[in-house]
Enzyme design. Structure first.
Site, mmCIF file in Angstrom:
data_model
loop_
_atom_site.group_PDB
_atom_site.id
_atom_site.type_symbol
_atom_site.label_atom_id
_atom_site.label_comp_id
_atom_site.label_asym_id
_atom_site.label_seq_id
_atom_site.Cartn_x
_atom_site.Cartn_y
_atom_site.Cartn_z
ATOM 1 N N HIS C 43 4.500 -10.440 -10.197
ATOM 2 C CA HIS C 43 5.556 -11.075 -9.421
ATOM 3 C C HIS C 43 5.688 -10.459 -8.028
ATOM 4 O O HIS C 43 5.885 -11.154 -7.043
ATOM 5 C CB HIS C 43 6.876 -10.936 -10.188
ATOM 6 N N HIS C 89 12.500 -19.620 -10.078
ATOM 7 C CA HIS C 89 13.343 -18.841 -10.988
ATOM 8 C C HIS C 89 13.190 -19.400 -12.395
ATOM 9 O O HIS C 89 14.166 -19.707 -13.073
ATOM 10 C CB HIS C 89 14.805 -18.825 -10.531
HETATM 11 N N1 LIG Z 1 1.748 -19.651 -2.566
HETATM 12 C C1 LIG Z 1 1.883 -18.907 -1.460
HETATM 13 N N2 LIG Z 1 1.435 -19.350 -0.290
HETATM 14 C C2 LIG Z 1 1.598 -18.611 0.814
HETATM 15 N N3 LIG Z 1 2.233 -17.449 0.866
HETATM 16 C C3 LIG Z 1 2.716 -16.951 -0.267
HETATM 17 C C4 LIG Z 1 2.557 -17.652 -1.475
HETATM 18 N N4 LIG Z 1 3.158 -16.943 -2.449
HETATM 19 C C5 LIG Z 1 3.663 -15.845 -1.857
HETATM 20 N N5 LIG Z 1 3.407 -15.836 -0.542
HETATM 21 C C6 LIG Z 1 3.889 -14.846 0.415
HETATM 22 O O1 LIG Z 1 3.812 -13.539 -0.113
HETATM 23 C C7 LIG Z 1 4.945 -12.764 0.323
HETATM 24 C C8 LIG Z 1 5.636 -12.104 -0.834
HETATM 25 O O2 LIG Z 1 6.337 -13.060 -1.567
HETATM 26 P P1 LIG Z 1 7.601 -12.716 -2.448
HETATM 27 O O3 LIG Z 1 7.319 -11.479 -3.208
HETATM 28 O O4 LIG Z 1 7.951 -13.941 -3.218
HETATM 29 O O5 LIG Z 1 8.683 -12.455 -1.347
HETATM 30 P P2 LIG Z 1 10.186 -12.026 -1.631
HETATM 31 O O6 LIG Z 1 10.098 -10.699 -2.296
HETATM 32 O O7 LIG Z 1 10.810 -11.972 -0.295
HETATM 33 O O8 LIG Z 1 10.760 -13.070 -2.502
HETATM 34 C C9 LIG Z 1 5.871 -13.710 1.061
HETATM 35 O O9 LIG Z 1 5.714 -13.548 2.436
HETATM 36 C C10 LIG Z 1 5.381 -15.061 0.650
HETATM 37 O O10 LIG Z 1 5.642 -16.018 1.628
#
Ligand SMILES: Nc1ncnc2c1ncn2[C@@H]1O[C@H](COP(=O)(O)OP(=O)(O)O)[C@@H](O)[C@H]1O
Ligand SMILES: [Mg+2]
Lengths: 229, 82, 735, 82
Positions: C43, C89
């Site tokens: 995650h 979620h």
């Molecule tokens: N499917 C995807 N396409 C492009 N970028 C992604 C994707 N999944 C995650 N990211 C990028 O990876 C980074 C980490 O995501 P995440 O852990 O969900 O962020 P946060 O902890 O702020 O919720 C974010 O900048 C997110 O935009």
């Protein structure tokens, strides 16, 4: 005419109401902070919609204890114009500036939709630009808008012509279907006996521009402006 | 000290939430259920206050804050003394 | 001592453990291990997806911030920028639908306002099992109530989204929430911890034992022992978040803070390490100063807690007092819990002792990355073979049944539980293909849509990915908006299964191709793996959130007919493509076949053309053909007209009648025009190499659709409207 | 027969309502209030059911319908016997 829009913690239609007054209707309007004891010489107080204090306990109940509400109560008792919209209406009920209480909507769900309202009393400062029987199209958005009051109170409300707006269909007919939240007597807007404090569940600020689907809400604000001259 | 305050709709006020619960229970086959009324319960811990003062304060806050006397009634009891 | 069992409980492999020991130069204590288990979870670390996400195009001239921050940022002119992101979620919503969905809303909103933007839009993309099951019904009821409860209270309009139903979501509903905010271009805030000696402030809700291991939970399959795995569920407090939102925006409007980061999944751990990592600094915090809701919490619990509605701020040393005053005016405490240090280490004190001392980059940057094995799924061969289907005996009946299938039926039951009007920006087009939000003090508007058909992706992931992009853009084109940026949420099963990994890779390639064709950058997103329960995986479900720009809000166009006697024009072409359609699923009870194919160049021409005729004010309505096919599209335009205007259409394509009515061939839009404009439209279409054909007229009180000389559908608008409108409310009616 | 069922959040679960009520009471000057937890109360009337059956049915419906066992706990008592 100078409007004051009160901000409680959790108010969320404060900016919308200010926008309708200032940007759309070109009026003087300022925010009033709930912790202050100062109405800053406004001519009219608006309690906006939202979820003051999260609507925890009961909708509007905790906001009614705000420091500024004491000033507003005095202002109202001296004849100042006070309009409560949605959560603002609930606050006015909790403060007992208006009679009755709100129960949960009859379908037990939050309702956000346009409704039709029949103007029942066009002699108030809030409806002076409307005609009796005129139908307005304005949205609602609430969980607790099911108006209730004990039998003797509702009798008094009717005797004094305090019902200002009723939920109706687009032709102005009352029906169980049109009364979406189950309010007693289809009450959507109610005024106090003295005729200077009104509460309404629908949101006139959300119906002040064609882009938003209706301009009917302007009638409420324009009536107040006209009243003050 | 710990007190419990029960707040419920007056009998004369319709209780749509209780009704819905009743209907749901009927749907599940619990036919013996004749009526359901739903209310709120507050469990409050008080500190540095005598029992006498509590006897005054608890109904006061119940009437002023916790219940809306137009539609609701309340009752209260002490759960734990100091 | 760390043993095998402890590692298993922390979802760490032995190899990973050894790498940790090597990176930090010692055996981790339990708190340190907990920190790694969180930050190295799927995650948080994207360890299985990282290598594939690199294929997504992320560049564009208007990109201010691409993937890597809390949310992406696109320049929208007038000195403003749009900040947006989507987040899943799913697991929490299955365990506790109301709170799971509610805290999902709270989380995505924090991602937006952390960057200094005021959130103005929420959308939700929901997937449930069939509503014939009481459990699915109650999950849906809870999820919708949770989104409504949080979004309405905090005062951000939930203006749209989508809802699909499929068996594969019965044990694994999907709840994806999108949010967008507006910020002044030069006032963006980042998660930074710069300036040695600057102070670290904790603001918002107190820390409790909430959702400990939530992130690791979202990184593992659910088994039968789900009941026992239930962690302490997080309860959302939208009122607290509203206070945080207002106070944070007020603080950010003044020049008082250096950086800010929300504490969502992985709470204090994630926020401290990420902020330090981005600035090449270290952070030192003292847990005894952290506001605590429960007694006797251990450092492990505090570092891993996922209590909601909390923010971490790094403030300039001399401005702390001012910051605290602003928070206090909103009845919030901003507590100093530590400081920025030299040396790129995270140090945590508790009870006067150092309980954590590890290098920040080990946690954040040096997490192992996996290129997992992938393999074509064995189900594909038979699933893509659709046996010959009989035509329905009664097309009217089939039509009404399709209209009342929950995936197609009207979703007003959902929409009216959401406050979709607060903030007075929602241009009122109920049920439009995309939501339109005006930008105050300009003539512009933003349009937003979420899209993704998992049935297509299940049967052909690459095409499914392309179609998801194309369809979202088509939705935007129909209201008159040009796509400017993409966020995406990729919901998949267990990535350790090669067949799932194959679905994932293919889908990403499809999305990438789609985005390149439309020249739109991906600015971020989210990956949700391990959507399997008891060994059953969901269909691969990409959800695309695409933001579009409307240059003149007065020109926006809706899907509903405007008046009687307008000319119906079909842009695009009907083909014999029934595979993977709602029709085959609902009427023939089969989820099979080859999904419709898509030619992205043709798709682009049609969308450009639609935008052009909208800007020339030549048309009255536009609606794209999607689930349920052409017949459904026409019917919806009738339902969404003010007067419930009927129509009479005649199709002459030489293909099966049911394919004409219900096939889901891509790249089609139905528009209406006044009589005097239709020739102009046809001429222009020819010039732009777009197929366009007059197929009938609006008017009357019936929906009449013929194929050649045969009248296939002839029903009163009222009757069809009832089928469409009442389906979902009837399922949920209070008896 | 009349029973009363109290449903409240488990101790470890955040209770935003209770917190907000507590803060409001402090603002009003009731400083002796240390903690407030808010829950629900159901008063249910049962008919044609033995006490023994009630002892089985009431916890069953509490667990299945009235309380959400993931975050809530319940307790119950008989108010009136037949
Ligand atoms: N499917 C995807 N396409 C492009 N970028 C992604 C994707 N999944 C995650 N990211 C990028 O990876 C980074 C980490 O995501 P995440 O852990 O969900 O962020 P946060 O902890 O702020 O919720 C974010 O900048 C997110 O935009
Ligand atoms: Mg974040």
């Amino acid at each position: 005419m100078k409007f004051g829009v009160v901000i409680f913690p959790g108010s969320n239609c404060d900016y919308d109401t200010l926008y309708a007054l200032k940007d759309v209707l070109q009026q003087k309007a300022i925010f009033l902070w709930h912790k202050e004891h100062n109405l800053k010489n406004v001519d009219c107080v608006i309690l906006p919609g939202g979820f003051s204090y999260g609507d925890y306990l009961r909708s509007g109940s905790i906001a009614a204890f705000s420091p500024l509400m004491q000033e507003i109560k005095e202002f109202a008792l001296k004849g100042g114009l006070v309009l409560g919209i949605c959560n603002g209406f609930q606050v006015l009920l909790e403060l007992e500036l208006l009679p009755g209480a709100m129960l949960r909507n009859k379908n037990l769900k939050f309702l956000c939709q346009f409704v039709h309202l029949r103007v029942e009393n066009e002699t108030t400062p809030f409806t002076s630009r409307a005609k009796k029987g005129q139908v307005l199209r304005i949205p609602i958005a609430h969980y607790d808008g099911n108006f209730f009051s004990p039998p003797d109170t509702i009798q008094e409300i009717k005797t004094n012509n305090q019902i200002v707006l009723r939920y109706s269909d687009d032709q102005g007919q009352l029906s169980e279907d049109a009364n979406v939240n189950g309010s007693l007597e289809s009450i959507a807007g109610l005024i106090n006996k003295a005729g200077n404090v009104m509460g309404m569940m629908p949101h006139p600020e959300r119906a002040s521009e064609t882009l938003l689907g209706s301009e009917d809400g302007r009638i409420i604000f324009e009536s107040m402006i006209k009243w003050k001259g | 000290m710990k007190v419990r305050i029960l707040v419920s709709l007056k009998d004369s006020v319709l209780d749509p939430q209780g009704q819905t619960v009743k209907n749901a229970l009927h749907t599940l086959g619990y036919d013996s259920i004749k009526d359901v009324r739903q209310g709120k319960v507050f469990e409050i811990e008080l500190e540095g206050i005598s029992e006498e003062d509590a006897e005054r304060v608890v109904p006061e806050i119940s009437d002023k804050v916790l219940a809306n006397p137009i539609i609701e009634k309340f009752s209260w009891q002490i759960l734990e003394k100091d | 001592m760390i043993d095998r069992k402890i590692l298993e409980e922390h979802n760490l492999t032995l190899d990973e453990y050894e790498k940790i020991v090597e990176l930090i130069g010692k055996e981790p204590n339990i708190t340190e291990l907990g920190i790694f288990s969180l930050m190295w979870s799927e995650h948080c670390s994207y360890k299985s997806s990282k290598v594939h996400l690199r294929h997504l195009p992320v560049k564009g001239k208007n990109v201010i911030q691409g993937p890597g921050e809390n949310a992406g940022i696109i320049d929208i002119g007038d000195g403003l920028a749009a900040v947006f992101k989507i987040e899943s979620h799913n697991h929490p919503s299955f365990i506790e639908p109301y709170q799971g969905a509610a805290t999902g809303v709270g989380g995505i909103l924090r991602d937006i306002f952390t960057m200094g933007a005021r959130p103005i839009v929420l959308q939700d993309s929901l997937r449930f099992g069939p509503l014939s099951s009481a459990k699915n019904k109650s999950v849906m009821e809870g999820v919708v109530a949770g989104i409504s409860g949080y979004g309405n209270s905090i005062g951000i309009p939930t203006v749209g989204g989508d809802v699909y139903f499929n068996d594969c979501y019965s044990l694994n509903p999907l709840v994806n929430v999108f949010a967008l905010g507006i910020v002044k271009k030069d006032r963006v805030f980042y998660a930074k911890a710069e300036g040695i000696g600057n102070l670290v402030l904790y603001v918002g809700a107190k820390t409790g034992r909430d959702g400990i291991h939530g992130a690791t939970m979202a990184s593992a399959e659910f088994g039968k022992d789900l009941e026992h795995k239930r962690p302490n569920v997080q309860v959302g407090d939208p009122f607290m978040e509203k206070l945080l939102l207002e106070a944070c925006l007020e603080v950010m409007a003044k020049d008082l803070i250096v950086g800010i980061q929300d504490m969502g999944a992985a709470g204090l751990t994630c926020s401290t390490t990420e902020m330090a990592s981005k600035s090449g600094t270290g952070i030192e915090i003292d847990l005894d100063r952290v506001p605590q809701r429960e007694e006797g919490m251990t450092p492990y619990e505090m570092m891993l807690s996922e209590s909601q509605e909390r923010m971490l701020i790094v403030a300039k040393k001399d401005k702390v007092k001012e910051v605290q005053e602003i928070f206090s005016n909103w009845d919030l405490d901003a507590v100093i819990i530590g400081q920025v240090t030299e040396g790129e280490r995270l140090k945590v004190e508790f009870g006067g002792k150092t309980v954590v001392d590890i290098p920040v980059n080990a946690v954040i940057d040096l997490c192992p990355v996996y290129e997992r094995e992938s393999k074509i799924p064995s189900y594909l061969e038979s699933a893509t073979q659709l046996e010959p289907l009989p035509q329905p005996e009664n097309f009217n009946q089939a039509f009404l049944k399709l209209l009342s299938s929950p995936t197609i039926a009207e979703k007003e039951w959902v929409r009216r539980q959401y406050d979709h009007m607060v903030q007075v920006n929602t241009a009122f087009l109920p049920g439009a293909d995309a939501s339109v939000i005006r930008i105050k003090d300009t003539n512009k508007a933003l349009a937003v849509t979420l899209d993704g058909s998992s049935l297509y992706t299940y049967l052909d992931p690459k095409t499914g990915g392309k179609i998801a992009v194309a369809e979202a853009c088509r939705n935007l084109a129909c209201v008159g908006a040009r796509p400017i940026g993409v966020t995406n949420c990729l919901n998949f099963g267990n990535p350790e299964k090669p067949e799932i990994m194959w679905q994932f890779q293919e889908t990403i390639h499809g999305i990438a191709e789609g985005c390149r064709a439309f020249d739109i950058p991906v600015t971020g997103g989210n990956v949700s793996f391990y959507n399997d329960t008891e060994g059953i995986s969901i269909h691969p479900t990409p959800v695309l959130g695409i933001v579009g720009m409307v240059d003149d809000v007065k020109l926006i166009t809706g899907p509903g007919f405007k008046e009687e006697g307008n000319i119906l024009i079909l842009l695009g072409e009907n083909k014999d493509e029934l595979g993977a359609s709602e029709y085959v699923k609902t009427i023939h009870q089969k989820e099979k076949g080859i999904p419709p194919q898509i030619d992205l160049e043709e798709e682009k021409r049609i969308q450009e053309f639609c935008l052009e005729i909208i800007s020339l004010e030549l048309i009255e309505s536009a609606h794209d053909v999607s689930e349920g096919g052409l017949a459904t599209c026409l019917a919806e335009s009738s339902f969404l007209s003010r007067e419930k205007t009927g129509l009479n259409a005649n199709l002459r394509d030489e293909i099966r009648a049911d394919a004409v009515l219900f096939g889901e061939t891509q790249s089609r839009i139905v528009i209406t025009s006044k009589g005097q404009n239709h020739q102009k439209i046809l001429d222009l279409a020819k010039d732009r190499k777009v197929k366009a054909a007059v197929i009938g007229k609006t008017g009357g009180e019936r929906i009449i659709i013929s194929h050649g000389d045969k009248k296939l559908i002839d029903v009163p608008v009222d009757e069809a409207l009832k089928a469409w409108r009442n389906a979902i409310p009837e399922i949920f009616a209070i008896k």
